[in-house]
Design an enzyme around this catalytic site. Structure first.
Site, PDB file in Angstrom:
ATOM      1  CG  ASP A  31      -1.728   1.182   1.438  1.00 37.40           C
ATOM      2  OD1 ASP A  31      -1.841   1.964   0.477  1.00 37.40           O
ATOM      3  OD2 ASP A  31      -2.276   1.348   2.548  1.00 37.40           O
ATOM      4  CG  ASP A  35      -5.859   3.253   0.154  1.00 37.12           C
ATOM      5  OD1 ASP A  35      -4.961   2.390   0.319  1.00 37.12           O
ATOM      6  OD2 ASP A  35      -6.462   3.395  -0.923  1.00 37.12           O
ATOM      7  CG  ASP A  39      -1.212   1.610  -3.846  1.00 33.21           C
ATOM      8  OD1 ASP A  39      -0.012   1.455  -4.131  1.00 33.21           O
ATOM      9  OD2 ASP A  39      -1.590   2.174  -2.794  1.00 33.21           O
ATOM     10  CG  ASP A 108      -6.820 -12.437 -13.733  1.00 33.23           C
ATOM     11  OD1 ASP A 108      -7.506 -13.213 -14.422  1.00 33.23           O
ATOM     12  OD2 ASP A 108      -6.439 -12.691 -12.581  1.00 33.23           O
ATOM     13  CG  ASP A 219     -11.542 -15.659 -13.786  1.00 34.45           C
ATOM     14  OD1 ASP A 219     -10.826 -15.993 -12.829  1.00 34.45           O
ATOM     15  OD2 ASP A 219     -12.786 -15.538 -13.701  1.00 34.45           O
ATOM     16  CD  GLU A 278      -9.512 -20.088 -12.589  1.00 34.56           C
ATOM     17  OE1 GLU A 278      -9.430 -20.213 -11.367  1.00 34.56           O
ATOM     18  OE2 GLU A 278     -10.355 -19.338 -13.134  1.00 34.56           O
ATOM     19  CG  HIS A 358      -6.580 -15.074  -6.337  1.00 35.13           C
ATOM     20  ND1 HIS A 358      -6.110 -15.729  -7.468  1.00 35.13           N
ATOM     21  CD2 HIS A 358      -7.866 -14.748  -6.602  1.00 35.13           C
ATOM     22  CE1 HIS A 358      -7.077 -15.773  -8.374  1.00 35.13           C
ATOM     23  NE2 HIS A 358      -8.150 -15.190  -7.869  1.00 35.13           N
ATOM     24  CG  ASP A 359      -9.272 -18.516  -6.680  1.00 39.63           C
ATOM     25  OD1 ASP A 359      -9.667 -17.472  -6.142  1.00 39.63           O
ATOM     26  OD2 ASP A 359      -9.409 -18.755  -7.893  1.00 39.63           O
TER      27      ASP A 359
END
Ligand code: TEU
Length: 625
Positions: A31, A35, A39, A108, A219, A278, A358-359
């Site tokens: 970050d 916030d 990013d 992605d 995806d 994927e 991330h899954d």
């Protein structure tokens, strides 16, 4: 030694064959503006770190405009950057800065569905005769009849269950029809049978390719074509409202036609781009091959989930990741072998290998044990596994420092992933109803909570611990009034980047070492054949990597995938010579964690005669000619 002719028949070797791809999940990487959300400027500030790993490409999870119902996998504008991540200029800077290090950026591509806030969808539901009406999938309701044949209400067009629970159909008052969504109802599926939709997607792909990206991760790309007529799925448990329809919405009748068209229209015009699709729900070898065989001109490779499903289980006629599977590591290694043998480079196919995204949960927690003393040993053993496997390798941010699952001091109520929340809600409601029927007030959830702690997507999405500072472990400078977007783990003191930079024996430095090792022997490690040696009935997983005709060199890899401290392994015949080892080409043995990285083979403490001794989670690779 085979003839040169045999070698010539093999597909051309491309950069992406030998690539290791590093996945960056932008909300949780770094970050830069306090916030509480990572990013693009944060990622740019860490490019030297990414380059220091030795990876060849970065797969960036979505940074596009999105209401973030599914953390950016619900896109409302494909060519605009979400201001919480930065600007288009930041993406261009990222592409350029990565290129300076010869690292390519993979975007992605989430085009099975959009957000329900995408202007295309808003238009499509504005009226029944809107020109965009056919860009999504709308169907009239099923009329529900009572025993006398009288209409008593309406229901969804079929019985399919969504990936995120509930029906795949959402009733929309305005146009008076149901629309279809494989995932959440805020993620309506695009109608790929409409050529205008495909043309719009191809235009958008060109927009990104013209910016100089290295390719796409696509995806759920095998879900773009659904079974014709949307037939009901087989009912396994009549007490459940919806049925599993994964095989009706995956790898449908026109998926290959559309992928070939995408290749013809777009990808073939950009030399050297890489595509990785994927493809969940694809356990059949023949089915994966259809996506990736070079001659078919579809995708370069696929991330299928067969391996990741090794510990999923069943309950009440439903199967899923949060039911205990109890199949253990033996099943994992069997599945590794299945795919390594099925998609060999020498048989005109190409595999991928990943243990985290991330899954998924964190591999040290999911594949290792609960003893913290073994955590980093497991991480190194798995690094050695990944770096000695055939295929394009994917590693997920934080894996390179051995990040573990969220610690148990973080209550389950704080988990915020849409899949986790939907699943917990569904099971809780079911068990509450059962308890009510049986006159009980208590419900039992410990089994499911245990599975969530082991496998939830939340574990793959927590912020990176850059150092041990009190304030968000260096991930963010957000103050006390600005909460981080998701849970930070509570173990940053034991596991952070700075500490591992300083330790030559850290997991981080081990990954760097292994990435160099893989680069040193690509002909064996990347393109060589995979020959299993020992898979079942032993804590050991062992295989040979044998270079192809025309190339040179071979490796034996032996992994103790358990906490057992004294495991014997008899060298395979190819390495035995009257009870002694044959000459070891590189005169080098390489252990995942014991002492240092490299050892002279001769006189080594690893074996006597032709038997090797490995201690807990130890992995050894040795080279022979
Ligand atoms: O995931 C594909 C998918 O099918 C997931 O539901 C996956 O099986 C599950 O998360 C495993 O637990 C992709 C994205 O990677 C995921 O983040 C998105 O939520 C999903 O598609 C929808 O875009």
């Amino acid at each position: 030694m085979a003839s040169a002719q045999a070698t010539q028949q093999l597909p051309a070797r491309k950069w992406w064959h030998s690539a290791t791809v590093y996945q960056v999940y932008p909300a949780s990487f770094k970050d830069s503006d306090a916030d509480g959300v990572g990013d693009l400027k944060g990622i740019i500030s860490k490019i030297n770190y990414i380059a220091s790993l030795g990876v060849d490409a970065v797969w960036l999870s979505p940074v596009f405009l999105s209401p973030r119902v599914d953390q950016g996998y619900d896109i409302s504008h494909y060519c605009a950057i979400d201001p919480m991540f930065g600007t288009m200029e930041d993406v261009e800077t990222l592409i350029a800065r990565l290129k300076e290090h010869s690292i390519r950026l993979l975007m992605d591509l989430v085009v099975n569905h959009t957000s329900s806030q995408h202007p295309w969808f808003l238009e499509s539901r504005a009226s029944r005769d809107n020109p965009k009406r056919d860009w999504y999938i709308a169907r009239p309701p099923t009329i529900l009849l009572d025993d006398d044949g009288q209409a008593v209400g309406i229901g969804p067009p079929n019985n399919w269950e969504s990936q995120f629970k509930g029906s795949t159909w959402q009733y929309d008052d305005l146009p008076g029809a149901y629309y279809y969504h494989t995932f959440n109802h805020h993620q309506p599926d695009l109608n790929w049978d409409n050529p205008e939709v495909r043309a719009a997607i191809y235009d958008m792909m060109r927009f990104w390719l013209n910016k100089g990206i290295g390719g796409f991760r696509l995806d759920v790309i095998n879900m773009i074509s659904k079974a014709d007529g949307f037939p009901d799925a087989e009912v396994v448990n009549p007490l459940l409202p919806y049925a599993n329809a994964t095989h009706l919405y995956s790898n449908g009748p026109r998926v290959h036609q559309y992928l070939q068209e995408m290749n013809r229209e777009v990808l073939s015009h950009y030399s050297d781009v890489m595509t990785v699709g994927e493809t969940p729900n694809t356990e059949e070898i023949a089915e994966v091959r259809k996506h990736v065989e070079p001659g078919r001109k579809e995708l370069n490779m696929a991330l299928h989930f067969d391996l990741m499903g090794y510990d999923h289980g069943d309950a009440d006629g439903v199967s899923g990741k949060f039911y205990a599977g109890n199949r253990g590591l033996r099943d994992l290694t069997r599945r590794i072998v299945k795919w390594q043998m099925a998609l060999l480079f020498s048989t005109d196919a190409w595999p991928t290998f990943f243990l985290e995204t991330h899954d998924t949960a964190r591999s040290v927690s999911r594949f290792g044990d609960n003893m913290s003393k073994n955590r980093f040993k497991v991480a190194k053993m798995l690094a050695l596994l990944q770096m000695t496997i055939q295929g394009t390798v994917f590693i997920h941010q934080g894996q390179e420092i051995g990040m573990a699952n969220l610690a148990h001091d973080i209550p389950i109520e704080k988990y915020n992933d849409i899949e986790t929340v939907a699943f917990l809600q569904e099971i809780r409601a079911k068990r509450e109803a059962e308890a009510l029927a049986e006159g009980r007030s208590e419900i039992y959830m410990d089994d499911i909570v245990g599975q969530v702690r082991l496998k939830a997507r939340d574990h793959g999405r927590m912020p990176m611990p850059w150092d041990s500072s009190e304030r968000h472990a260096g991930f963010s400078e957000a103050d006390d009034d600005t909460p981080l977007w998701t849970n930070m783990n509570s173990d940053a003191q034991a596991c952070n980047v700075r500490q591992q930079e300083e330790d030559p024996h850290s997991v981080l430095n081990y990954w760097r070492h292994m990435l160099r090792f893989r680069k040193k022997y690509p002909k064996i490690l990347v393109f060589g054949d995979f020959v299993p040696v020992l898979v079942d009935d032993s804590p050991i997983f062992a295989y040979l990597r044998q270079s192809l005709p025309g190339d040179h060199g071979n490796l034996l890899v032996v992994l103790n995938m358990t906490a057992e401290e004294r495991v014997h392994f008899r060298l395979p015949q190819v390495l035995r010579n009257n009870g002694q080892m044959v000459d070891v080409e590189f005169a080098q043995v390489h252990s995942s964690w014991r002492d240092d990285f490299d050892h002279r083979a001769e006189g080594s403490k690893w074996w006597s005669g032709d038997t090797m001794l490995l201690t807990e989670y130890e992995a050894v690779v040795l080279a022979y000619s």
